[in-house]
Design an enzyme around this catalytic site. Structure first.
Site, PDB file in Angstrom:
ATOM      1  N   SER A   1       0.838  -1.190   0.000  1.00  0.00           N
ATOM      2  CA  SER A   1       0.000   0.000   0.000  1.00  0.00           C
ATOM      3  C   SER A   1       0.879   1.248   0.000  1.00  0.00           C
ATOM      4  O   SER A   1       1.764   1.401   0.839  1.00  0.00           O
ATOM      5  CB  SER A   1      -0.898  -0.006   1.249  1.00  0.00           C
ATOM      6  N   GLY A   2       0.651   2.155  -0.957  1.00  0.00           N
ATOM      7  CA  GLY A   2       1.454   3.369  -1.069  1.00  0.00           C
ATOM      8  C   GLY A   2       2.620   3.256  -2.020  1.00  0.00           C
ATOM      9  O   GLY A   2       3.405   4.192  -2.174  1.00  0.00           O
TER      10      GLY A   2
ATOM     11  N   THR B   1      -2.043   2.240  -7.984  1.00  0.00           N
ATOM     12  CA  THR B   1      -3.164   2.932  -8.619  1.00  0.00           C
ATOM     13  C   THR B   1      -2.664   3.918  -9.668  1.00  0.00           C
ATOM     14  O   THR B   1      -3.244   4.037 -10.754  1.00  0.00           O
ATOM     15  CB  THR B   1      -4.007   3.660  -7.553  1.00  0.00           C
TER      16      THR B   1
ATOM     17  N   ASN C   1      -0.994   5.196   3.252  1.00  0.00           N
ATOM     18  CA  ASN C   1      -1.253   5.718   1.916  1.00  0.00           C
ATOM     19  C   ASN C   1      -2.467   6.640   1.967  1.00  0.00           C
ATOM     20  O   ASN C   1      -3.509   6.260   2.502  1.00  0.00           O
ATOM     21  CB  ASN C   1      -1.517   4.537   0.952  1.00  0.00           C
TER      22      ASN C   1
ATOM     23  N   SER D   1      -5.446   4.973  -0.593  1.00  0.00           N
ATOM     24  CA  SER D   1      -5.344   3.511  -0.603  1.00  0.00           C
ATOM     25  C   SER D   1      -6.624   2.885  -1.151  1.00  0.00           C
ATOM     26  O   SER D   1      -7.731   3.229  -0.742  1.00  0.00           O
ATOM     27  CB  SER D   1      -5.096   3.005   0.821  1.00  0.00           C
ATOM     28  N   SER D   2      -6.462   1.959  -2.100  1.00  0.00           N
ATOM     29  CA  SER D   2      -7.622   1.224  -2.628  1.00  0.00           C
ATOM     30  C   SER D   2      -8.096   0.249  -1.560  1.00  0.00           C
ATOM     31  O   SER D   2      -7.359  -0.643  -1.167  1.00  0.00           O
ATOM     32  CB  SER D   2      -7.234   0.455  -3.899  1.00  0.00           C
TER      33      SER D   2
ATOM     34  N   GLY E   1      -2.332  -4.111  -1.787  1.00  0.00           N
ATOM     35  CA  GLY E   1      -1.001  -4.604  -1.466  1.00  0.00           C
ATOM     36  C   GLY E   1      -0.988  -5.313  -0.122  1.00  0.00           C
ATOM     37  O   GLY E   1      -1.906  -5.178   0.689  1.00  0.00           O
TER      38      GLY E   1
ATOM     39  N   GLU F   1      -0.534  -6.015   3.586  1.00  0.00           N
ATOM     40  CA  GLU F   1      -0.712  -5.017   4.646  1.00  0.00           C
ATOM     41  C   GLU F   1      -0.317  -5.583   6.010  1.00  0.00           C
ATOM     42  O   GLU F   1      -0.708  -6.699   6.367  1.00  0.00           O
ATOM     43  CB  GLU F   1      -2.174  -4.544   4.712  1.00  0.00           C
TER      44      GLU F   1
END
Length: 968
Positions: free
Chosen positions: A111-112, A116, A161, A164-165, A388, A390
């Site tokens: 994440s981050g 995306t 993030n 974050s999705s 991602g 986590e």
């Protein structure tokens, strides 16, 4: 600049190796990190591992995603230019067209790490590079604008993030036989619904809530019963982080509004969708009082009133549904009142259900707008932007599902990589050497195995009769999985490990590392149950979206629906089937530091990501036998100058030419293998030596060509000789850039023409010397411009002109004397002088930058100013205090539909105004302007760029002078 720095297959210099496959010490993790670090610090964020692209988030703008960059990478072999996301996207696209098969790009990372953004860049590249028609452009716009809508409803700020999705996304882009994007389809996975009612400290709810509250206009907020203050809503402040400096909710709200209009959302759709979002906020503000008997009762009638209005459900029905549960007793149904705890649980469950089901409706609605109406066969490129891996301080059910998803994708990645590599070796007739790698099937089985997997145990606890709790679930796990090497709890751990585990935790040793999960909430989140009578209440809604989300034919509680984990497991299995049927391409995104700081490379953090992304395994697979492989035609085309038998032209089969070439170069038998269509080179050093030899050869060839044409060189001064040599060298560079037959013919023709023109320069102008004489005239005037006498005493210091410029030089020299200059200046009218000053200023601004500049030089400027009497008296009275400085008629184009609007553009001392007759439509303070720009084409467009946090009316404007009014 990048192209100059990395013009070959690899560069042995300060920017490291652009393809990890060519690392000599390819088994060393330290060497891998060192190469990644070198390139990162030089802003080279992309590196290949064969066809896999490694991307490091720079946390800053690099200026490498422009239209010009897209043009450079279109139609170019993957390894011809420096690694780039555009290179990968272009090669996927061209392979799909040439082989007429389906492909997918798997974008993965923490994440981050930039997943995306990478997905957006691929979509933007296809939007520019694909064929363009009115229909195709419409599909392209919908594909692009589906992103901000899904991000608004599915993304949120987390600790790692800011965007974050919180759902997984797989998008198919469908192309016709010409390569035009004709449709698309989106699949979503496991939206994190629990975020609607709870956020960890430092995190936010989904973006759309904040966008609506901060960006919605006053009238809309009044209609929804909302205040412009996020602090007023319980569901928005649980994480105590309603404001984030890196997020502009007002600007994002405008983007979402625009997207709604493009992707076929009607006004009613948008109205009812926003009513649902507002109703979730009102639900969060419902508070329950306790009666004397301990039952829940609703006390804030205003929130119930707004819920009733927005959802179209009678107030009394809502109150009863939120405070009572329907129970079947023999043949009749009885309403049982909730305790306050049960009422809060029912309220939160309803909020999650409303939002989750609305999100599914939203994805389906986007898919409707993207549907391909042509039934003929299409090829597809899939894009996977999925959560991602986590690891937070407290990891719950959502992190468990997300990390399980990453394990499945890692398993698929290894299978497909090994499979594709082995198939290539078999196809080429080269012996495959097995590669040792970590098979994470053991971890996938630990989670998903029937009867003994964690999901099976969790489902059993959720469905069994009796008082099942999160702790009984943990006990059942300990009983079932005792002794498993990748599972540990406080009870099963040794003395040392127990100190790091609470009694309500279990730890999984994932492929990516250890993660400790808290079992609190696992059963509730997995059940995701909604009381049956609340569903019945929602079916009475007059909101058509809610009616769609809670259909009358939905199975009731007599038949338990599948749990969340089981649904997710099934959807992942479906995704794996989809991916196995397509050709894989990979983008591995890496986060260089946890602070989102540009230029900082955290070795420990990056090393961890390199490990769990499987990059070293992938590199070992690619290097199992040979570091480099290339089709015979491409290899021969690049290196044929190194062998006299293959240079300049090889007439026979490419494979035989390559065999001649490598024999001449002295390759040892163990250094290479000849496949059916490709050459395989085992060691990077062999390729480096070949590349070094090619660099030396290029310089020798340039010298030989210059020497060959030395006989044609005529006598003259040193400058002319040098110009001739430069021209020849430029011709050689052009020759290298074209296809073999065309470029040689072109180079010879240009060189001969230039030399012929030089030899006939003293003859009257003819076909042979026209271009050369034009070059001589331009060259002389440019040199004269920089060497004019500084004063009248130096007037004799005048450059000697070539024969063709003698007459012009004489006139210029005569004009330069003091008397002639004075006479010329005195005879000049004030209007003429002003025109020439404007021409000089315009030349500095536009020469060489505007397509129609040369044709405008000889024409005078037309006066386009508006007289004050042509400006409405009310407007003048408003603006007189600021002082009108300039005014001109323009045409403003609407952002939606590009409809032309006639306006007056008026500049005062402090601001620019757009005026329509007697009304000021827009005001732009100069402080809010980022800049003003024009295109380089033959148009009259003028574009104002306004900073993002400007007032609502200050959006980017596009204007055009009326035709015939602007000469430059």
């Amino acid at each position: 600049m990048l192209r100059e720095m990395e013009c070959g297959l690899t560069v042995i210099d300060r920017v490291g190796i652009q393809d990890f496959v060519l690392l000599d010490n390819y088994t060393s993790e330290s060497a891998f990190l060192d190469n990644l670090r070198k390139r990162f610090h030089e802003n080279l964020i992309y590196t290949y591992i064969g066809t896999l692209l490694v991307s490091v988030n720079p946390y800053k703008e690099l200026g490498i995603y422009s239209k010009r960059q897209m043009d450079i990478y279109m139609g170019v072999n993957l390894f011809e230019l420096p690694p780039h996301i555009f290179a990968l996207a272009d090669n996927v696209y061209r392979t799909m067209l040439s082989e007429t098969n389906n492909h997918f790009i798997l974008i993965s990372g923490e994440s981050g790490a930039g997943k995306t953004e990478a997905c957006k860049k691929v979509l933007q590249f296809y939007a520019v590079s694909c064929p363009s028609t009115r229909v195709l452009d419409n599909v392209r716009d919908r594909l692009l604008l589906s992103n901000p809508v899904l991000e608004a409803f599915g993304n949120a700020k987390t600790l790692k993030n800011d965007n974050s999705s919180r759902f997984g996304k797989y998008m198919d882009i469908q192309f016709d036989h010409k390569g035009g994007a004709v449709g698309g389809h989106i699949l979503s996975y496991l939206l994190e619904k629990s975020r609607v009612v709870h956020q960890n400290h430092g995190e936010r709810n989904f973006h759309i809530f904040y966008q609506l509250v901060e960006g919605g206009d006053d009238e809309l907020l009044r209609w929804l019963g909302l205040e412009r203050n996020c602090q007023k809503y319980s569901y928005l402040v649980r994480g105590e982080c309603a404001k984030v400096s890196s997020i502009n909710d007002k600007t994002d709200w405008k983007t979402v509004q625009k997207a709604f209009t493009v992707i076929d959302f009607s006004e009613k759709d948008v109205e009812q969708l926003l009513a649902i979002i507002a109703s979730v906020l009102h639900l969060g503000n419902l508070y329950f009082d306790k009666t004397i008997r301990g039952y829940a009762t609703l006390n804030n009638s205003m929130e119930v009133h707004w819920l009733s209005k927005l959802l179209g459900i009678p107030t009394q029905t809502l109150q009863q549904g939120l405070t009572h549960r329907k129970i079947e007793a023999k043949s009749e149904e009885v309403l049982s009142p909730f305790t306050t705890d049960h009422a809060k649980y029912a309220r939160d469950a309803l909020a999650k259900a409303i939002y989750g089901r609305t999100f599914n409706w939203l994805v389906a609605k986007v898919n409707e707008s993207l549907v391909n109406k042509d039934s003929t066969r299409k090829t597809v490129i899939g894009l996977i932007d999925i959560y991602g891996f986590e690891v937070f301080q407290v990891n719950s059910f959502e992190q468990f599902c997300i990390n399980y998803c990453n394990e499945k994708l890692q398993q698929l990645f290894i299978q497909l990589t090994l499979k594709s590599e082995q198939e290539e070796y078999e196809t080429e007739g080269i012996e495959w050497e097995p590669v040792p790698y970590f098979n994470n099937k053991i971890i996938c089985d630990l989670v998903e195995a029937k009867y003994r997997g964690i999901i099976s145990v969790l489902d059993e606890e959720c469905l069994r009769p009796g008082e099942a709790t999160d702790l009984t679930f943990l006990e059942k796990l300990e009983e079932t999985l005792s002794g498993h090497p990748h599972f540990v709890t406080h009870k099963l751990a040794d003395q040392k490990t127990r100190k790091t585990l609470d009694r309500g935790d279990f730890r999984l040793i994932h492929y990516a590392g250890e993660v400790t999960y808290s079992v609190q909430g696992f059963l509730d989140k997995n059940n995701d149950l909604l009381y049956r009578n609340i569903k019945e209440v929602m079916r009475q809604s007059q909101n058509h979206i809610i009616k769609h989300c809670f259909p009358a034919n939905e199975p009731d509680s007599k038949r338990r629906p599948e749990t969340v984990a089981t649904q997710f497991k099934s959807s992942l299995a479906g995704l794996a089937e989809i991916l196995m049927s397509k050709e894989p391409w990979y983008v591995r995104c890496i986060k260089p530091n946890d602070g989102k700081q540009p230029g900082r490379f955290d070795d420990v953090l990056v090393r961890h990501q390199v490990k769990y992304l499987g990059l070293m395994e992938h590199l070992r697979v690619r290097r199992a036998g040979f570091a480099y492989r290339r089709r015979y035609e491409l290899f021969l085309q690049r290196y044929k100058p190194l062998c006299p038998d293959t240079w300049p032209n090889w007439k026979g089969p490419a494979a035989e030419g390559v065999a001649k070439l490598v024999k001449h170069l002295g390759y040892e038998k163990d250094e290479y293998k000849m496949g059916r269509t490709k050459i395989f080179i085992r060691y990077p050093r062999t390729l480096f030596a070949t590349e070094d030899a090619f660099d030396v050869c290029k310089h020798k060839l340039a010298t030989q060509i210059q020497a060959k044409y030395k006989g044609y060189r005529v006598k003259g001064d040193y400058l002319k000789q040098r110009e001739a040599a430069t021209k020849i060298e430029n011709c050689w560079r052009g020759l290298l850039a074209r296809k073999e037959k065309e470029r040689r013919a072109w180079a010879v023709k240009v060189i001969k023409k230039f030399i012929k023109g030089f030899m006939t320069r003293n003859q009257p102008m003819n076909v042979d010397n026209t271009e050369y004489l034009a070059f001589v005239r331009h060259n002389y005037l440019m040199r004269l411009k920089d060497n004019l006498p500084k004063n009248i005493l130096e007037r004799h210091n005048w450059l000697t002109p070539p024969p063709i410029m003698k007459e012009a030089s004489h006139l210029l020299r005569k004009l330069f004397t003091r008397n002639m200059v004075r006479k010329y200046v005195k005879g000049m009218t004030a209007q003429r002088k002003a025109q020439l000053q404007l021409k000089g200023l315009t030349s500095a601004l536009f020469r060489g930058k505007k397509e129609n500049y040369p044709s405008s030089v000889g024409r005078l400027f037309a006066d386009t100013r508006i007289n004050e009497q042509d400006i409405n008296i009310k407007v003048l009275q408003t603006l007189n205090l600021e002082g009108v400085k300039y005014s001109v008629p323009v045409i403003k184009y609407d952002r939606n539909g590009f409809r032309p609007r006639f306006r007056q553009l008026i500049f005062t001392q402090v601001a620019a105004y757009l005026v329509e007759e007697f009304k000021i439509k827009q005001r732009m303070e100069y402080a809010s302007l980022k800049g003003i720009s024009v295109s380089n084409l033959s148009d009259n467009f003028l574009i104002f760029h306004v900073i993002c946090d400007a007032p609502v009316k200050q959006k980017e404007k596009h204007h055009q002078h009326r035709p015939g009014k602007c000469e430059v």
